[in-house]
Design an enzyme around this catalytic site. Structure first.
Site, short mmCIF file in Angstrom:
data_model
loop_
_atom_site.label_atom_id
_atom_site.label_comp_id
_atom_site.label_asym_id
_atom_site.label_seq_id
_atom_site.Cartn_x
_atom_site.Cartn_y
_atom_site.Cartn_z
N HIS A 68 2.13 0.62 -12.97
CA HIS A 68 2.88 -0.60 -13.30
C HIS A 68 4.37 -0.28 -13.26
O HIS A 68 4.80 0.75 -13.81
CB HIS A 68 2.47 -1.12 -14.68
CG HIS A 68 3.18 -2.38 -15.04
ND1 HIS A 68 2.83 -3.61 -14.53
CD2 HIS A 68 4.27 -2.59 -15.82
CE1 HIS A 68 3.66 -4.53 -14.99
NE2 HIS A 68 4.54 -3.94 -15.78
N VAL A 102 -8.65 -7.50 -13.81
CA VAL A 102 -9.94 -6.83 -13.78
C VAL A 102 -10.75 -7.29 -15.00
O VAL A 102 -10.25 -7.32 -16.11
CB VAL A 102 -9.71 -5.30 -13.81
CG1 VAL A 102 -11.01 -4.56 -13.90
CG2 VAL A 102 -8.94 -4.88 -12.55
N ASN A 126 -4.07 2.44 -13.39
CA ASN A 126 -3.19 1.46 -12.76
C ASN A 126 -1.77 2.00 -12.78
O ASN A 126 -1.40 2.75 -13.68
CB ASN A 126 -3.25 0.14 -13.53
CG ASN A 126 -2.36 -0.93 -12.93
OD1 ASN A 126 -2.36 -1.12 -11.70
ND2 ASN A 126 -1.61 -1.64 -13.75
N GLU A 178 7.24 6.01 -8.88
CA GLU A 178 5.82 5.64 -8.81
C GLU A 178 5.10 6.58 -7.85
O GLU A 178 3.98 7.03 -8.11
CB GLU A 178 5.65 4.20 -8.31
CG GLU A 178 6.19 3.14 -9.24
CD GLU A 178 5.87 1.74 -8.72
OE1 GLU A 178 4.77 1.50 -8.22
OE2 GLU A 178 6.76 0.86 -8.82
N ASP A 226 -2.09 -4.78 -18.64
CA ASP A 226 -1.17 -3.63 -18.70
C ASP A 226 -1.05 -3.04 -20.10
O ASP A 226 0.01 -2.54 -20.49
CB ASP A 226 0.23 -4.03 -18.17
CG ASP A 226 0.16 -4.53 -16.73
OD1 ASP A 226 -0.61 -3.97 -15.94
OD2 ASP A 226 0.88 -5.50 -16.41
N GLY A 273 0.77 -1.24 0.00
CA GLY A 273 0.00 0.00 0.00
C GLY A 273 0.80 1.29 0.00
O GLY A 273 0.27 2.35 0.34
C1 GAR Z 1 4.17 -1.36 -7.05
O1 GAR Z 1 5.51 -1.41 -7.43
C2 GAR Z 1 3.26 -1.41 -8.26
O2 GAR Z 1 3.79 -0.74 -9.37
C3 GAR Z 1 3.19 -2.90 -8.52
O3 GAR Z 1 3.11 -3.48 -7.25
C4 GAR Z 1 3.76 -2.63 -6.31
C5 GAR Z 1 2.79 -2.35 -5.20
O4 GAR Z 1 3.43 -1.65 -4.17
N1 GAR Z 1 2.08 -3.24 -9.31
C6 GAR Z 1 2.07 -4.23 -10.17
O5 GAR Z 1 3.02 -4.95 -10.36
C7 GAR Z 1 0.76 -4.40 -10.91
N2 GAR Z 1 0.91 -5.35 -11.96
P1 GAR Z 1 2.58 -0.87 -3.10
O6 GAR Z 1 1.53 -1.86 -2.57
O7 GAR Z 1 3.56 -0.49 -2.05
O8 GAR Z 1 1.96 0.29 -3.78
#
Ligand code: GAR
Length: 215
Positions: free
Chosen positions: A108, A92, A106, A173, A144, A11
């Site tokens: 990624h 989804v 989203n 991110e 994606d 999160g």
């Molecule tokens: C993040 O790095 C996000 O980009 C990735 O999971 C992590 C979640 O971290 N998402 C994916 O790989 C989606 N395919 P967080 O829970 O700390 O935000």
């Protein structure tokens, strides 16, 4: 504007969105966190910030479509305008995508369309790519593949491990996701097919395009 976040794990991106709202940078309300994992740290963060948490265990539903129909009913009931996937590890379905067309984002951790799916950083290193990055995109029915809103680029170093690369990308991110959400709430994001442009944004400088304004 009311925002819902769907998350399955740690999160950290969710927290950055919550903080941006709290700081007044994003003028919207994060009304609900929906999670498929009871132990998701994201749920603890939501409770810390007094955000409504909805835990939906997938095993209580007959299939993915029934699961997403339930999510759609919750989102409608909450009068949600934007859905943010933040480390949401479920595919989804078209049911949810059609109900919120161009209103699901989203994040990624790669420079899409390179390296979609899971296990991204390991794949980047094994491939020998010299750049990677992060992408915020609208969600379509592919994995994606949806229209790209903003991307950040980072170098891949010879000594990198999946963890060190993930950490370098995560920092970006945390900037590009709140920025994209802010632009959405300001109604500056225009979509023509799969081409997204942000009104009055600068497209001139690396490592982030369009350039960050607030984060
Ligand atoms: C993040 O790095 C996000 O980009 C990735 O999971 C992590 C979640 O971290 N998402 C994916 O790989 C989606 N395919 P967080 O829970 O700390 O935000």
């Amino acid at each position: 504007m009311k925002i819902a976040v769907l998350a399955s794990g740690r999160g950290s991106n969710f927290k950055k969105l919550v903080e941006a709202v709290k700081d007044g940078k994003i003028k919207a309300e994060i009304s609900i966190l929906i999670t498929d994992r009871e132990a998701a740290k994201a749920a603890d963060i939501a409770r810390e910030f007094n955000i409504n948490v909805c835990y939906l265990p997938f095993k209580k539903f007959p299939d993915r479509d029934a699961y997403d129909r339930k999510i759609v009913s919750i989102l409608k009931q909450e009068d949600i305008s934007l859905v943010c996937l933040a480390g949401y590890m479920r595919i989804v379905t078209p049911t949810l995508i059609k109900a919120f067309k161009n209103r699901i984002m989203n994040i990624h951790p790669s420079l899409l369309p390179a390296f979609p799916g899971l296990g991204v950083h390991k794949k980047v290193l094994e491939y020998g790519a010299k750049f990677s990055g992060a992408t915020v995109h609208f969600v379509d029915t592919g994995v994606d593949t949806g229209p790209i809103i903003i991307q950040a680029v980072v170098p891949v170093k010879p000594e990198d491990t999946p963890e060190s690369l993930a950490e370098r990308i995560l920092k970006w991110e945390h900037k590009i996701y709140p920025q994209a959400v802010k632009w959405f709430t300001e109604d500056r994001i225009k979509i023509d097919g799969r081409i997204v442009t942000v009104e009055k944004a600068s497209y001139d400088s690396l490592p982030v395009i369009p350039s960050l304004e607030d984060f």
